[in-house]
Design an enzyme around this catalytic site. Structure first.
Site, PDB file in Angstrom:
ATOM      1  N   GLU A  37      -5.965   0.087 -11.093  1.00  0.00           N
ATOM      2  CA  GLU A  37      -4.901   0.369 -10.124  1.00  0.00           C
ATOM      3  C   GLU A  37      -3.529   0.003 -10.696  1.00  0.00           C
ATOM      4  O   GLU A  37      -2.551   0.698 -10.468  1.00  0.00           O
ATOM      5  CB  GLU A  37      -5.144  -0.374  -8.808  1.00  0.00           C
ATOM      6  CG  GLU A  37      -6.256   0.207  -7.963  1.00  0.00           C
ATOM      7  CD  GLU A  37      -6.008   1.638  -7.528  1.00  0.00           C
ATOM      8  OE1 GLU A  37      -4.845   2.082  -7.531  1.00  0.00           O
ATOM      9  OE2 GLU A  37      -6.987   2.328  -7.197  1.00  0.00           O
ATOM     10  N   TYR A 120      -0.035  -1.883  -1.548  1.00  0.00           N
ATOM     11  CA  TYR A 120      -0.886  -0.789  -1.997  1.00  0.00           C
ATOM     12  C   TYR A 120      -2.070  -1.310  -2.825  1.00  0.00           C
ATOM     13  O   TYR A 120      -3.230  -1.005  -2.534  1.00  0.00           O
ATOM     14  CB  TYR A 120      -0.082   0.241  -2.820  1.00  0.00           C
ATOM     15  CG  TYR A 120      -1.014   1.129  -3.572  1.00  0.00           C
ATOM     16  CD1 TYR A 120      -1.683   2.150  -2.914  1.00  0.00           C
ATOM     17  CD2 TYR A 120      -1.307   0.902  -4.924  1.00  0.00           C
ATOM     18  CE1 TYR A 120      -2.625   2.929  -3.566  1.00  0.00           C
ATOM     19  CE2 TYR A 120      -2.240   1.670  -5.590  1.00  0.00           C
ATOM     20  CZ  TYR A 120      -2.886   2.686  -4.905  1.00  0.00           C
ATOM     21  OH  TYR A 120      -3.821   3.428  -5.553  1.00  0.00           O
ATOM     22  N   ASP A 138       0.014   4.908  -1.150  1.00  0.00           N
ATOM     23  CA  ASP A 138       0.916   5.185  -2.279  1.00  0.00           C
ATOM     24  C   ASP A 138       1.630   6.512  -2.007  1.00  0.00           C
ATOM     25  O   ASP A 138       1.527   7.077  -0.909  1.00  0.00           O
ATOM     26  CB  ASP A 138       0.126   5.216  -3.597  1.00  0.00           C
ATOM     27  CG  ASP A 138      -0.817   6.409  -3.687  1.00  0.00           C
ATOM     28  OD1 ASP A 138      -0.985   7.115  -2.666  1.00  0.00           O
ATOM     29  OD2 ASP A 138      -1.362   6.651  -4.780  1.00  0.00           O
TER      30      ASP A 138
END
Ligand code: SF4
Length: 344
Positions: A37, A120, A138
């Site tokens: 991520e 996020y 996002d």
């Protein structure tokens, strides 16, 4: 927002048939999900794959990451850009070792407290690795949701983000929060494309998408106009001697912090180069808020002496030890030529 209530089943069905096979999906440990991520922020999946593989090969556990020497870490990140991400990864890994006894924390607030982890990333790791029902919002997700619900609020404003996040939280399926978040991101990345070019014919939400019905897709998502990028003209000095090139370390704070670079300065063209220098070529690099337009000069040094903090690097060291950011990529051929022909 009725559309969001209708979304889970068609979206999850679509995702299970269409999800791209990605290495962090096949083995979603918290460490894997977190590293992927962070790498995927501001970077496309295709560009991340090889970095991810090398990174995990070199640093298979959070303890390895916490203990990695800085230059080695920067080398692993070289070319991926936004280097503060790598520094924060390491800071967070050290937090995991010191504050959480070496085990990746398993609740949202603890994950959110790690360096470099915002709403996020905390949402993505919590939901994918631990099955906690929290959204991961996002840019892709904001685009999908604003179109699906025909929402014309400015998506860059925190109030809008919070409202959309809350709407997702209220409607997300409790039995598959990780898949649902990934499915939303996947839909944004592969079908509900930006710049007015979505592939609605392939979208599982086409039957109830409000923007498609209202004909407003190309107005969404609503964002304020971007500021123009500042342009900097820089002169780059490729200082070579006996098969080596001079590098200096950038300051510890700010743009490309702590990385190695060819000495360069802000200077309007033509630059003030003195002595034996040959024009080497031009290059440019675009950062988020700024563009560098560079002209490089090759300078044959007459002595080994360098200012404090500078180093001479040969080809092997340039390849394996010193991380030079891809902003200087345009000159790598030229550097290679000079180092190859410079005598050992
Ligand atoms: S129907 Fe089109 S605009 Fe609506 S969510 Fe799907 S791809 Fe996006």
């Amino acid at each position: 927002m009725n559309e969001l209530e209708e979304l889970p089943i068609p979206l999850l069905t679509w995702y299970r048939e269409n999800a791209r096979v990605l290495p962090w999906r096949s083995d979603p440990t918290p460490y894997h999900v977190w590293v992927s991520e962070i790498m995927l922020q501001q970077t496309r999946v295709a560009a991340v794959l090889e970095y991810y593989r090398r990174f995990l090969e070199a640093l298979p556990t959070v303890a390895d990451l916490a203990a990695c020497p800085e230059d080695e870490l920067m080398k692993l990140w070289q070319g991926l850009g936004y280097y503060s991400r790598a520094r924060n990864l390491q800071k967070a890994a050290r937090q995991v070792m010191e504050e959480f006894g070496g085990t990746f924390p398993s609740d949202y607030d603890a994950i959110r407290s790690l360096a470099g982890v915002g709403d996020y990333t905390a949402g993505a790791v919590s939901s994918i690795a631990f099955g906690i029902p929290v959204p991961a919002v996002d840019g892709n997700v904001l685009r999908v949701v604003s179109r699906l619900t025909d929402d014309h609020r400015d998506v860059t404003r925190p109030e809008t983000k919070n409202a959309l996040r809350q709407a997702l939280l209220d409607t997300m399926p409790r039995f598959a929060p990780g898949d649902y978040n990934q499915a939303l991101m996947e839909l944004g990345a592969t079908v509900c494309l930006p710049n007015g070019a979505p592939l609605c014919g392939r979208c599982p939400a086409a039957g109830f998408c409000a923007a498609l019905r209202e004909g407003t897709i190309d107005q969404l998502p609503v964002k304020p106009k971007k500021k123009e990028r500042r342009i900097e003209e820089r002169t780059v000095y490729l200082i070579v001697r006996m098969g080596k090139i001079a590098l200096r370390r950038r300051p510890e704070k700010g743009l490309l912090a702590g990385l190695w670079e060819y000495p360069n300065e802000l200077s309007p063209w033509p630059p003030p180069v003195e002595g034996a220098a040959a024009f080497g070529g031009e290059g440019k690099h675009i950062f988020t808020h700024m563009e560098w337009r560079m002209r490089a000069y090759v300078v044959e040094a007459g002595t080994d002496a360098l200012p404090e903090g500078w180093v001479w690097a040969d080809r092997t060291e340039l390849a394996g030890v010193y991380a030079v950011p891809s902003a200087f990529q345009s000159f790598s051929h030229l550097v290679e030529e000079h180092l190859a022909g410079g005598g050992q």
